[in-house]
Design a protein around this motif. Structure first.
Motif, PDB file in Angstrom:
ATOM      1  N   LEU A  23     -36.741  18.127   1.863  1.00 46.25           N
ATOM      2  CA  LEU A  23     -37.202  19.271   1.083  1.00 46.25           C
ATOM      3  C   LEU A  23     -36.888  19.113  -0.394  1.00 46.25           C
ATOM      4  O   LEU A  23     -37.686  19.481  -1.255  1.00 46.25           O
ATOM      5  CB  LEU A  23     -36.567  20.564   1.619  1.00 46.25           C
ATOM      6  N   ALA A  24     -35.714  18.565  -0.692  1.00 46.85           N
ATOM      7  CA  ALA A  24     -35.304  18.424  -2.089  1.00 46.85           C
ATOM      8  C   ALA A  24     -36.231  17.507  -2.872  1.00 46.85           C
ATOM      9  O   ALA A  24     -36.322  17.611  -4.100  1.00 46.85           O
ATOM     10  CB  ALA A  24     -33.870  17.895  -2.160  1.00 46.85           C
ATOM     11  N   ASP A  25     -36.943  16.617  -2.173  1.00 42.98           N
ATOM     12  CA  ASP A  25     -37.855  15.690  -2.834  1.00 42.98           C
ATOM     13  C   ASP A  25     -39.313  16.138  -2.741  1.00 42.98           C
ATOM     14  O   ASP A  25     -40.229  15.384  -3.059  1.00 42.98           O
ATOM     15  CB  ASP A  25     -37.713  14.289  -2.226  1.00 42.98           C
ATOM     16  N   GLY A  26     -39.541  17.369  -2.285  1.00 42.53           N
ATOM     17  CA  GLY A  26     -40.902  17.878  -2.193  1.00 42.53           C
ATOM     18  C   GLY A  26     -41.620  17.501  -0.919  1.00 42.53           C
ATOM     19  O   GLY A  26     -42.860  17.551  -0.869  1.00 42.53           O
ATOM     20  N   GLY A  27     -40.872  17.138   0.132  1.00 45.96           N
ATOM     21  CA  GLY A  27     -41.493  16.735   1.386  1.00 45.96           C
ATOM     22  C   GLY A  27     -41.930  17.908   2.233  1.00 45.96           C
ATOM     23  O   GLY A  27     -41.715  19.075   1.898  1.00 45.96           O
ATOM     24  N   GLY A  28     -42.551  17.594   3.361  1.00 43.42           N
ATOM     25  CA  GLY A  28     -43.011  18.612   4.297  1.00 43.42           C
ATOM     26  C   GLY A  28     -44.496  18.473   4.587  1.00 43.42           C
ATOM     27  O   GLY A  28     -45.307  18.262   3.679  1.00 43.42           O
ATOM     28  N   ILE A  29     -44.852  18.610   5.854  1.00 47.70           N
ATOM     29  CA  ILE A  29     -46.245  18.397   6.243  1.00 47.70           C
ATOM     30  C   ILE A  29     -47.146  19.564   5.828  1.00 47.70           C
ATOM     31  O   ILE A  29     -48.347  19.380   5.601  1.00 47.70           O
ATOM     32  CB  ILE A  29     -46.354  18.138   7.770  1.00 47.70           C
ATOM     33  N   VAL A  30     -46.589  20.764   5.686  1.00 46.58           N
ATOM     34  CA  VAL A  30     -47.412  21.897   5.273  1.00 46.58           C
ATOM     35  C   VAL A  30     -47.931  21.682   3.853  1.00 46.58           C
ATOM     36  O   VAL A  30     -49.129  21.815   3.584  1.00 46.58           O
ATOM     37  CB  VAL A  30     -46.634  23.219   5.378  1.00 46.58           C
ATOM     38  N   ALA A  63     -48.792  30.654  10.931  1.00 47.97           N
ATOM     39  CA  ALA A  63     -48.322  29.284  11.159  1.00 47.97           C
ATOM     40  C   ALA A  63     -46.927  29.264  11.765  1.00 47.97           C
ATOM     41  O   ALA A  63     -46.105  30.155  11.525  1.00 47.97           O
ATOM     42  CB  ALA A  63     -48.325  28.514   9.849  1.00 47.97           C
ATOM     43  N   THR A  64     -46.700  28.242  12.543  1.00 45.76           N
ATOM     44  CA  THR A  64     -45.372  27.912  13.046  1.00 45.76           C
ATOM     45  C   THR A  64     -45.069  26.486  12.612  1.00 45.76           C
ATOM     46  O   THR A  64     -45.916  25.603  12.774  1.00 45.76           O
ATOM     47  CB  THR A  64     -45.310  28.013  14.576  1.00 45.76           C
ATOM     48  N   THR A  65     -43.899  26.279  12.039  1.00 48.05           N
ATOM     49  CA  THR A  65     -43.514  24.937  11.604  1.00 48.05           C
ATOM     50  C   THR A  65     -42.294  24.467  12.384  1.00 48.05           C
ATOM     51  O   THR A  65     -41.577  25.263  12.993  1.00 48.05           O
ATOM     52  CB  THR A  65     -43.193  24.909  10.104  1.00 48.05           C
ATOM     53  N   ALA A  81     -44.017  19.052  11.437  1.00 50.78           N
ATOM     54  CA  ALA A  81     -45.132  19.514  12.258  1.00 50.78           C
ATOM     55  C   ALA A  81     -45.447  20.954  11.886  1.00 50.78           C
ATOM     56  O   ALA A  81     -44.556  21.728  11.533  1.00 50.78           O
ATOM     57  CB  ALA A  81     -44.807  19.415  13.747  1.00 50.78           C
ATOM     58  N   ALA A  82     -46.726  21.290  11.954  1.00 50.04           N
ATOM     59  CA  ALA A  82     -47.166  22.655  11.652  1.00 50.04           C
ATOM     60  C   ALA A  82     -48.347  22.999  12.550  1.00 50.04           C
ATOM     61  O   ALA A  82     -49.257  22.187  12.742  1.00 50.04           O
ATOM     62  CB  ALA A  82     -47.572  22.785  10.190  1.00 50.04           C
ATOM     63  N   SER A  91     -49.079  17.006  12.742  1.00 46.50           N
ATOM     64  CA  SER A  91     -47.766  16.534  13.188  1.00 46.50           C
ATOM     65  C   SER A  91     -47.567  15.061  12.893  1.00 46.50           C
ATOM     66  O   SER A  91     -48.471  14.246  13.056  1.00 46.50           O
ATOM     67  CB  SER A  91     -47.607  16.766  14.691  1.00 46.50           C
ATOM     68  N   TRP A  92     -46.345  14.745  12.435  1.00 40.87           N
ATOM     69  CA  TRP A  92     -45.902  13.354  12.319  1.00 40.87           C
ATOM     70  C   TRP A  92     -44.994  12.987  13.494  1.00 40.87           C
ATOM     71  O   TRP A  92     -44.277  11.999  13.447  1.00 40.87           O
ATOM     72  CB  TRP A  92     -45.155  13.152  11.001  1.00 40.87           C
ATOM     73  N   ALA A  93     -45.020  13.813  14.537  1.00 33.95           N
ATOM     74  CA  ALA A  93     -44.198  13.558  15.722  1.00 33.95           C
ATOM     75  C   ALA A  93     -45.049  13.740  16.972  1.00 33.95           C
ATOM     76  O   ALA A  93     -44.653  14.389  17.934  1.00 33.95           O
ATOM     77  CB  ALA A  93     -42.992  14.497  15.740  1.00 33.95           C
ATOM     78  N   VAL A  94     -46.242  13.148  16.951  1.00 36.27           N
ATOM     79  CA  VAL A  94     -47.157  13.238  18.089  1.00 36.27           C
ATOM     80  C   VAL A  94     -47.767  11.860  18.323  1.00 36.27           C
ATOM     81  O   VAL A  94     -48.098  11.153  17.377  1.00 36.27           O
ATOM     82  CB  VAL A  94     -48.258  14.296  17.817  1.00 36.27           C
ATOM     83  N   ARG A  95     -47.881  11.498  19.589  1.00 37.55           N
ATOM     84  CA  ARG A  95     -48.528  10.225  19.911  1.00 37.55           C
ATOM     85  C   ARG A  95     -50.011  10.475  20.173  1.00 37.55           C
ATOM     86  O   ARG A  95     -50.381  11.469  20.787  1.00 37.55           O
ATOM     87  CB  ARG A  95     -47.825   9.571  21.102  1.00 37.55           C
ATOM     88  N   VAL A  96     -50.835   9.559  19.703  1.00 33.29           N
ATOM     89  CA  VAL A  96     -52.273   9.810  19.630  1.00 33.29           C
ATOM     90  C   VAL A  96     -52.949   9.558  20.973  1.00 33.29           C
ATOM     91  O   VAL A  96     -52.878   8.460  21.519  1.00 33.29           O
ATOM     92  CB  VAL A  96     -52.914   8.912  18.544  1.00 33.29           C
TER      93      VAL A  96
END
Length: 373
Positions: free
Chosen positions: A183-190, A213-215, A237-238, A255-260
């Motif tokens: 978060l401190a570096d401006g991260g986050g999928i939303v 939304a739910t994150t 994930a959002a 999501s960056w925590a989902v398998r395709v």
């Protein structure tokens, strides 16, 4: 001038696949004849990386001095692909210097800041643009063709699935930079993806009127580029529900925590009274109401056919170039020839506003009207 060119997106998509590709094809053709030829100045913080990158591609102009580059009278366009935290200050400098500005998204870290940048650009009389590359993907261009042709009848809903498994960085290297998860570096999928969803929904289906939304931060500990563990406190994930003008409901999972387990990394299913479509990065499949099978729910019998085989592929009927390159060409024509370019700072500010509303919705556990976001 390209600032942030040593980063993954700035280098791969904007330098190599867009601007250098434009130079290789001989420039951008103007509607009344003639060509636009982009001369490039690379800007960044690491002189060694800049020098090596310039040498690799036969370029001679690079600098770590942004102020000096902006002061040059032969510089007409400033492009920003830096991390979000560095972007607003640099864009303000470029506007003050009278340069046209094109930038990666998000435009700024907050909607008030993004809206102020839009106002400053308009007051300065400069041309502005925000990268909205998803609109130029072959799959979404085919989808737009279907919408414009009335294929769907009345559109009822949109369902989107985006994402893939980003490795934690321990036993396999992560395929995204570690700042995305802090978060401190401006991260986050939303903040990364909701600006994308805003322009996709707005351009294809209608303006977003509310969001719920739910994150989640599914992977709380990751390993960075130096092999050191760090706390991943940004949302990875959002899960969002967006109500659009005209009564269309959109649901998009990011999501960056989902398998395709889908054909492409992003897919949108659009259902209408007359037909449905599933569009991805490149492909688009349709099922018209006249050819829609009659499914019957019977859990006691195995399915003996493939549901996916009941859909028809939409033909290309065109040649589709790299989406980033196509929008670069449009922005260059906008600056030089005054061609229309609707993806300006005001559009980018609306994307930031939706991201903020999504984060607020998740934080407060309620639906947020965009008029009150």
């Amino acid at each position: 001038m390209i600032n942030g060119v040593t980063g993954r997106m700035g280098y791969r998509q904007h330098l190599v696949r867009s601007l250098l590709a434009i130079r290789e094809q001989g420039g951008v053709a103007l509607p009344g004849g003639g060509q636009i030829w982009p001369e490039l100045i690379l800007v960044g913080r690491d002189p060694d990386k800049l020098a090596a990158l310039a040498a690799r591609h036969g370029l001679t102009e690079w600098t770590t001095d942004l102020d000096a580059a902006l002061a040059r009278p032969d510089v007409e366009i400033y492009f920003d692909a830096q991390v979000t935290q560095q972007r607003e200050k640099a864009i303000r400098q470029a506007i003050a210097a009278g340069k046209h500005v094109y930038t990666e998204k998000p435009l700024a870290e907050s909607s008030p800041a993004a809206e102020e940048l839009a106002e400053l650009a308009a007051a300065a009389g400069i041309r502005s643009g925000v990268v909205q590359d998803k609109l130029f993907l072959p799959g979404l261009r085919k989808l737009k063709r279907l919408i414009d042709g009335g294929f769907f009848g009345r559109i009822l809903s949109v369902r989107g699935e985006f994402g893939y498994w980003v490795f934690e960085g321990d036993w396999q290297a992560a395929q995204r930079p570690s700042w995305n998860y802090r978060l401190a570096d401006g991260g986050g999928i939303v903040m990364d993806m909701f600006p994308h969803w805003n322009y996709v929904l707005e351009e294809l289906f209608g303006a977003v009127r509310s969001v719920q939304a739910t994150t989640a931060t599914h992977i709380p500990v990751r390993v960075d580029e130096r092999g050191e563990e760090y706390t991943a406190d940004a949302d990875d994930a959002a899960y969002g529900i967006f109500e659009l003008e005209g009564g269309i409901v959109a649901q998009i999972n990011s999501s960056w925590a989902v398998r395709v387990n889908r054909d492409e990394l992003v897919e949108f299913q659009v259902d209408g009274t007359h037909g449905s479509a599933v569009a991805g990065l490149r492909g688009c499949k349709i099922q018209h109401r006249a050819t829609t099978p009659k499914p019957v729910w019977n859990p006691d019998l195995p399915v003996t056919f493939s549901f996916r085989d009941q859909w028809t592929e939409v033909p290309d009927n065109d040649e589709f170039d790299n989406g980033f390159k196509v929008q670069w060409e449009a922005f260059l024509r906008h600056v030089v020839a005054g061609e229309a370019f609707p993806w300006d700072f005001a559009s980018g500010a609306r994307g930031v506003r939706l991201a903020e509303a999504g984060l607020r919705s998740a934080r407060e556990g309620r639906r947020i009207e965009l008029g009150n976001a």
